[in-house]
Structures are given as structure tokens and as C-alpha cells.
Design an enzyme around this catalytic site. Sequence first.
Site, PDB file in Angstrom:
ATOM      1  N   THR A 163       0.272  -1.245  -0.544  1.00  0.00           N
ATOM      2  CA  THR A 163      -0.191   0.003   0.526  1.00  0.00           C
ATOM      3  C   THR A 163       0.959   1.324  -0.022  1.00  0.00           C
ATOM      4  O   THR A 163       0.462   2.071  -1.250  1.00  0.00           O
ATOM      5  CB  THR A 163      -1.028  -0.526   1.268  1.00  0.00           C
ATOM      6  OG1 THR A 163       0.359  -0.113   2.465  1.00  0.00           O
ATOM      7  CG2 THR A 163      -1.952  -0.933   0.802  1.00  0.00           C
ATOM      8  N   PHE A 190      -8.357   5.224   4.385  1.00  0.00           N
ATOM      9  CA  PHE A 190      -8.484   4.511   5.366  1.00  0.00           C
ATOM     10  C   PHE A 190      -9.592   3.324   5.467  1.00  0.00           C
ATOM     11  O   PHE A 190      -9.165   3.391   7.083  1.00  0.00           O
ATOM     12  CB  PHE A 190      -7.285   5.019   6.155  1.00  0.00           C
ATOM     13  CG  PHE A 190      -5.988   4.923   5.797  1.00  0.00           C
ATOM     14  CD1 PHE A 190      -4.972   4.361   5.710  1.00  0.00           C
ATOM     15  CD2 PHE A 190      -5.210   6.718   6.057  1.00  0.00           C
ATOM     16  CE1 PHE A 190      -3.915   4.512   5.431  1.00  0.00           C
ATOM     17  CE2 PHE A 190      -4.299   6.441   5.161  1.00  0.00           C
ATOM     18  CZ  PHE A 190      -3.128   5.884   4.930  1.00  0.00           C
ATOM     19  N   CYS A 212      -8.398   1.099   8.576  1.00  0.00           N
ATOM     20  CA  CYS A 212      -7.029   0.623   9.176  1.00  0.00           C
ATOM     21  C   CYS A 212      -6.282   0.357  10.319  1.00  0.00           C
ATOM     22  O   CYS A 212      -6.168   1.977  10.340  1.00  0.00           O
ATOM     23  CB  CYS A 212      -6.515   1.611   7.680  1.00  0.00           C
ATOM     24  SG  CYS A 212      -4.248   0.792   7.585  1.00  0.00           S
TER      25      CYS A 212
END
Length: 277
Positions: free
Chosen positions: A75, A200, A207
Amino acid sequence: MPHWLPTPTNLRAKREIAQIEKILYRIIGERRASGRDAGDLLSMLLSAQDDDGSRMTDRQLRDEAITLFLAGHETTASTLSWTWWMLAQNPTVEAKLHAELDAVLGDRAPSLDDLPRLAYTGHIITESLRLYPAAWGMARLVVEDHEIAGYPVTKGMGVAMAQWVVHRDPRWYDAPEEFRPERWENDLLKRLPRFAYFPFGGGPRQCIGNTFALMEAALILATIARKFRLRLVANHPVVPLASITLRPRHGVRVMLESREKKEAVSSSNDRQAAVAD
């Protein structure tokens, strides 16, 4: 296809998972045997205790480590790839980034303590995640009947949300297709509706590594941009691939250009021009 079917793709995935597990179990075993606290995440996981005093099994450590190994690497790498791609096409933004780095860092490498003063560097990462979020879409299961924007949703349905779409909505962003890090100045994030920006995710399943990822990306960007410019290789196609994460299908090919060398040449030329005048 079910994962247990022996298709070529499933067999390849099984081999690759086994290879990753072999590496992770070796690292876990070596760290257990040494008893050394390296001050890293693996040491923290090894020392974690449940209420009854029990610690994580190797399998539990493997599960936690593989999440960090995969989700914590690709990511950020993809985000930085998109960031460099956009910086290379926006020399004004790049120049402003270099000016901030020169003013704050001078000739030294950045540290965690520098981040509050590297505001524009952070805005570049925020803007990159707006246009090319690593998680380009996500889904949630409806737990009770509800209505969203006039559409009925019932318990058990799946609801998909696309960061790619929301982040480019002109209701929330001026010139939404343009790369404008300065839009995040004056606390734009606090003025936006809660889920107008959610690279996120959000809520209790947001996240867990979001703060770490932003810190890591900003420090890497500052470390590299302090010394180098990245110039795009001509005619190389850069096409988004919406897989599990959003990444360039063919990668981003660049050439490194030393800032020090180019600026030394530019400075020398300026001095020669001054002498000539």
C-alpha cells in the site's frame, strides 16, 4: 473458483503462500530463540500477554506478521509510486516541496520530529491518497434495515463504497481531477463531511496502520526528494490497475536526477552570467 480446486492459479498461490510462511516462521523462530527485544513490532507481539498470561502462538504471530508484511508494504509502495508520478508532471508542486525540505532539513536527513514542520510534504501524501487511494473501494455488510440517499438497504445486503469516486466528487473538491496539495491547507480535512475523504476506511474497522503509513510515506518522500528528482521515462504507459489495491499496471519507470549536481550547474551558470554582466 474455490481455493481447494487444483487450478494453476490456486496451485501457484499455494506455493507462494508456503514460501512467505517459511520466511515468517524462520524470523519468528529466530527471534523466540534469541529472546532479544529488538524494539520492533515483532518483539512487541512476542511480549504481548492475554489476561491469563498466555502469549501468542506461532500461528497467531504468523497471522499478525503477514498482515504487516503485505498490507504494510504494498500500500505504501503504491502510494509513493503514484506520488512520484504526479510530482514529475507538476514542477510547481515539486519546487514547493524542495523549498520546504531545504528550509526545514538543510543538509540532513529527516526524522520523526521534523514531520510537524514538513506540512506541505504531508499535504502531498494526503492529495496522492485522494486521487489514487491504495484502497480504491471497500464494502460493508448491512446489519439492520436502513435507507441511504433514498435507496432501501436491508439486513444482509452488501454495500460497496468507492474512495475513487467519492474523492473525485466536485461537491467536496474544487477541480477534483487536479493534483493540488495546497487544497489541504487551512484544515480542509476538518471542514469536509466525515466520509468525503476516507483512504483508510472508517469506523471501528478503519485501517489500524493509518497513522504509521502517513508517517512512513512522508519520511520516505522527504528522504528521497531531499537529494533527487525523479523524471518519467518517455512513452512508458502508466495505467491504474484496480486489483485488491490500486497500483500502476506496468509500474512507474523513472530516471534519478541528482538535485545537488543540477543545482550546482545552475549556480555556476548564474555566476558566469553575473560576471558577464
